[in-house]
Enzyme design. Structure first.
Site, mmCIF file in Angstrom:
data_model
loop_
_atom_site.group_PDB
_atom_site.id
_atom_site.type_symbol
_atom_site.label_atom_id
_atom_site.label_comp_id
_atom_site.label_asym_id
_atom_site.label_seq_id
_atom_site.Cartn_x
_atom_site.Cartn_y
_atom_site.Cartn_z
ATOM 1 N N TYR A 104 -5.580 10.613 4.780
ATOM 2 C CA TYR A 104 -4.199 10.867 4.383
ATOM 3 C C TYR A 104 -4.177 11.729 3.111
ATOM 4 O O TYR A 104 -5.231 12.112 2.606
ATOM 5 C CB TYR A 104 -3.437 9.544 4.234
ATOM 6 C CG TYR A 104 -3.357 8.819 5.563
ATOM 7 C CD1 TYR A 104 -2.742 9.431 6.660
ATOM 8 C CD2 TYR A 104 -3.932 7.562 5.754
ATOM 9 C CE1 TYR A 104 -2.693 8.798 7.900
ATOM 10 C CE2 TYR A 104 -3.885 6.931 6.991
ATOM 11 C CZ TYR A 104 -3.265 7.557 8.062
ATOM 12 O OH TYR A 104 -3.225 6.942 9.286
ATOM 13 N N CYS A 148 -11.019 -12.178 17.952
ATOM 14 C CA CYS A 148 -10.698 -10.774 18.268
ATOM 15 C C CYS A 148 -11.862 -10.188 19.065
ATOM 16 O O CYS A 148 -13.011 -10.286 18.643
ATOM 17 C CB CYS A 148 -10.505 -10.009 16.952
ATOM 18 S SG CYS A 148 -10.606 -8.226 17.109
ATOM 19 N N GLN A 206 0.847 -1.192 0.000
ATOM 20 C CA GLN A 206 0.000 0.000 0.000
ATOM 21 C C GLN A 206 0.888 1.250 0.000
ATOM 22 O O GLN A 206 1.680 1.455 0.918
ATOM 23 C CB GLN A 206 -0.893 0.000 1.245
ATOM 24 C CG GLN A 206 -1.987 1.051 1.163
ATOM 25 C CD GLN A 206 -2.828 1.135 2.423
ATOM 26 O OE1 GLN A 206 -2.293 1.181 3.524
ATOM 27 N NE2 GLN A 206 -4.133 1.204 2.266
ATOM 28 N N CYS A 242 -11.217 -4.978 21.149
ATOM 29 C CA CYS A 242 -10.807 -4.055 22.228
ATOM 30 C C CYS A 242 -10.059 -2.827 21.715
ATOM 31 O O CYS A 242 -9.968 -1.827 22.398
ATOM 32 C CB CYS A 242 -9.941 -4.798 23.248
ATOM 33 S SG CYS A 242 -8.329 -5.301 22.589
ATOM 34 N N GLY A 294 -8.733 -7.643 8.996
ATOM 35 C CA GLY A 294 -7.636 -6.970 9.678
ATOM 36 C C GLY A 294 -7.379 -7.577 11.041
ATOM 37 O O GLY A 294 -6.592 -8.513 11.208
ATOM 38 N N ARG A 295 -8.092 -7.050 12.028
ATOM 39 C CA ARG A 295 -7.796 -7.454 13.404
ATOM 40 C C ARG A 295 -7.989 -8.949 13.645
ATOM 41 O O ARG A 295 -7.285 -9.541 14.469
ATOM 42 C CB ARG A 295 -8.653 -6.624 14.365
ATOM 43 C CG ARG A 295 -8.181 -5.178 14.416
ATOM 44 C CD ARG A 295 -9.177 -4.278 15.062
ATOM 45 N NE ARG A 295 -10.423 -4.239 14.312
ATOM 46 C CZ ARG A 295 -11.550 -3.733 14.769
ATOM 47 N NH1 ARG A 295 -11.608 -3.228 15.981
ATOM 48 N NH2 ARG A 295 -12.637 -3.719 14.014
HETATM 49 C C1 LIG Z 1 -3.260 -1.727 13.938
HETATM 50 C C2 LIG Z 1 -3.955 -1.239 12.732
HETATM 51 C C3 LIG Z 1 -3.234 -0.589 11.738
HETATM 52 C C4 LIG Z 1 -3.887 -0.163 10.554
HETATM 53 N N1 LIG Z 1 -3.131 0.389 9.547
HETATM 54 C C5 LIG Z 1 -3.711 0.634 8.346
HETATM 55 C C6 LIG Z 1 -2.925 0.928 7.200
HETATM 56 O O1 LIG Z 1 -1.699 0.896 7.232
HETATM 57 N N2 LIG Z 1 -3.571 1.221 6.043
HETATM 58 C C7 LIG Z 1 -4.930 1.196 5.947
HETATM 59 O O2 LIG Z 1 -5.478 1.473 4.878
HETATM 60 N N3 LIG Z 1 -5.698 0.836 6.999
HETATM 61 C C8 LIG Z 1 -5.114 0.523 8.186
HETATM 62 N N4 LIG Z 1 -5.878 0.054 9.213
HETATM 63 C C9 LIG Z 1 -7.309 -0.225 8.977
HETATM 64 C C10 LIG Z 1 -7.487 -1.692 8.555
HETATM 65 O O3 LIG Z 1 -6.920 -1.937 7.290
HETATM 66 C C11 LIG Z 1 -8.968 -2.098 8.514
HETATM 67 O O4 LIG Z 1 -9.616 -1.327 7.534
HETATM 68 C C12 LIG Z 1 -9.670 -1.891 9.854
HETATM 69 O O5 LIG Z 1 -8.905 -2.436 10.903
HETATM 70 C C13 LIG Z 1 -11.065 -2.550 9.834
HETATM 71 O O6 LIG Z 1 -10.950 -3.923 9.567
HETATM 72 P P1 LIG Z 1 -11.052 -5.019 10.761
HETATM 73 O O7 LIG Z 1 -12.322 -4.741 11.502
HETATM 74 O O8 LIG Z 1 -11.041 -6.336 10.026
HETATM 75 O O9 LIG Z 1 -9.852 -4.832 11.637
HETATM 76 C C14 LIG Z 1 -5.270 -0.364 10.407
HETATM 77 C C15 LIG Z 1 -5.984 -1.002 11.419
HETATM 78 C C16 LIG Z 1 -5.342 -1.462 12.548
HETATM 79 C C17 LIG Z 1 -6.125 -2.210 13.569
HETATM 80 S S1 SF4 Z 2 -8.262 -8.496 20.339
HETATM 81 FE FE1 SF4 Z 2 -7.997 -6.246 20.570
HETATM 82 S S2 SF4 Z 2 -5.773 -5.937 20.229
HETATM 83 FE FE2 SF4 Z 2 -6.257 -7.987 19.428
HETATM 84 S S3 SF4 Z 2 -6.678 -7.665 17.236
HETATM 85 FE FE3 SF4 Z 2 -8.658 -7.582 18.323
HETATM 86 S S4 SF4 Z 2 -8.968 -5.383 18.697
HETATM 87 FE FE4 SF4 Z 2 -6.784 -5.635 18.240
#
Ligand SMILES: Cc1cc2nc3c(=O)[nH]c(=O)nc-3n(C[C@H](O)[C@H](O)[C@H](O)COP(=O)(O)O)c2cc1C
Ligand code: SF4
Length: 366
Positions: free
Chosen positions: A172, A345, A100, A348, A321-322
């Site tokens: 950004y 996950c 990215q 949190c 992601g998480r």
């Molecule tokens: C620790 C962390 C770092 C992230 N860094 C980026 C990133 O570098 N670029 C981006 O587009 N989104 C970033 N995100 C957003 C994730 O790509 C994703 O859209 C978001 O966590 C929702 O998905 P999830 O619910 O599966 O975690 C980040 C999210 C987390 C938790």
């Molecule tokens: S449990 Fe909490 S710290 Fe671990 S990935 Fe999920 S939100 Fe992030």
């Protein structure tokens, strides 16, 4: 009916399944933005875990576009060797890997801390860095950032990446240009949507030219910024359409910008509000005869949700992601029907606000 574990062809690139690791800054790079063993093993573990396409985190195209000091970088040829090792480690598992490309603009907390030259379309501080007023870029300076993306794209190809994702989401630099929330310009890079699209489209075109016509290049957008005066799905659908008409091979639909509110609960739906935005973008592209794949993301914690997104046609690919931070084997377990064995996950957000990685996972693993 398509299934989550069917292979998928992304502009000629064969993915072994439809699960994408969402880009997530790890801050595991050196202070010069170079790859570390820790970074390689972090991604290697998730690739071993069965993900089809790993999206390597927001990777800075220039030092002053950095978000944080330990952010991964792709602005110098010295960074190439480490990136090659990273790509090789991921390829050895059968996964494909995108990078990215990122410039933080006014959102550079590293720049704010070090009093560097913070730049933006307009001299308005980010709501989360209120004391750091960015400098408005002159039109020639805007044009001068485009080659940074192009050079980064060329390095991505040289390092062996399979795809590039241009980061135009989350407040950004590219998102700052796109949005009336952060772009108050009256010149050719501001004003109406065409003006606000100009810089992101110039970046997309330069990245595509640098990477080559067949190389997959996608764009990540915040389809609803969740801020007053910001984009909602109506404008973002037009943005997505223009990006695809201008050569984007896929659209990755995220949401939100710093200072905005969290995605609302999508009451009455089993899917998160951000996943429903992806469905909206997909519908608009389809109605306009555009077949570019859409990636959905957002609180996909359980495999059943990911399966349904693909089976019910909300999106073509699902980014997680998480959930893959919390359990690197999420995909393998899901593919084997071992959903109950996944370390779930909890949502949190410690990984966002406190520490990188998944601190609760580290505790559970002892
Ligand atoms: C620790 C962390 C770092 C992230 N860094 C980026 C990133 O570098 N670029 C981006 O587009 N989104 C970033 N995100 C957003 C994730 O790509 C994703 O859209 C978001 O966590 C929702 O998905 P999830 O619910 O599966 O975690 C980040 C999210 C987390 C938790
Ligand atoms: S449990 Fe909490 S710290 Fe671990 S990935 Fe999920 S939100 Fe992030």
């Amino acid at each position: 009916m398509p299934s989550l574990f069917d292979p998928f062809h992304l502009n000629g690139l064969r993915l072994r399944n439809r699960v994408v690791m969402a880009p997530m800054v790890s801050d595991y790079a050196t202070e010069d933005g170079e790859v570390t063993l820790r970074l390689i093993s972090y991604y290697g573990e998730r690739a071993d875990g069965g993900v089809g396409l790993i999206t390597v985190e927001a990777t800075a195209v220039s030092p002053n576009g950095r978000l944080g000091q330990n952010q991964l970088g792709i602005w110098a040829d010295d960074q190439l060797q480490g990136l090659r090792y990273l790509v090789e480690r991921i390829h050895a598992t059968g996964a494909m890997v995108a990078v990215q490309l990122h410039h933080a603009g006014r959102q550079s907390s590293f720049g704010a801390r070090t009093h560097a030259d913070l730049v933006a379309p307009s001299p308005i501080p980010s709501p989360t860095l209120p004391l750091s007023k960015p400098r408005e870029l002159a039109p020639a300076e805007v044009r001068a950032i485009v080659p940074d993306f192009a050079r980064a794209a060329r390095r991505a190809v040289t390092a062996g990446f399979d795809a590039i994702e241009v980061h135009a989401a989350h407040g950004y630099l590219l998102n700052q240009f796109l949005s009336p929330f952060s772009n108050y310009r009256t010149d050719e890079y501001g004003g109406d949507l065409e003006g606000r699209l100009r810089f992101p489209l110039e970046v997309l075109s330069a990245v595509r030219a640098a990477a080559g016509p067949d190389f997959p290049v996608g764009v990540r957008i915040s389809a609803d910024e969740y801020v007053p005066g910001g984009h909602t799905l109506a404008e973002s659908a037009v943005v997505a359409r223009r990006l695809v008409e201008s050569g984007a091979h896929y659209i990755h639909v995220s949401s939100g910008v710093p200072g905005g509110h969290a995605p609302p609960d999508a009451s009455g739906s089993d899917f998160s509000a951000t996943v429903l935005l992806a469905r909206g973008v997909k519908q608009v592209l389809t109605v306009n005869g555009l077949a570019a794949p859409v990636i959905a993301v957002g609180r996909v914690i359980r495999p059943s949700t990911a399966r349904r997104i693909v089976e019910e046609g909300l999106a073509d690919l699902v980014a997680v992601g998480r959930a893959v931070l919390a359990d690197p084997l999420w995909v393998r377990k899901a593919a084997a029907g071992l959903d109950d064995e996944i370390r779930v996950c909890s949502g949190c957000r410690d990984c966002i606000h406190h520490e990188r990685g998944c601190p609760p996972l580290a505790k559970r693993a002892g």
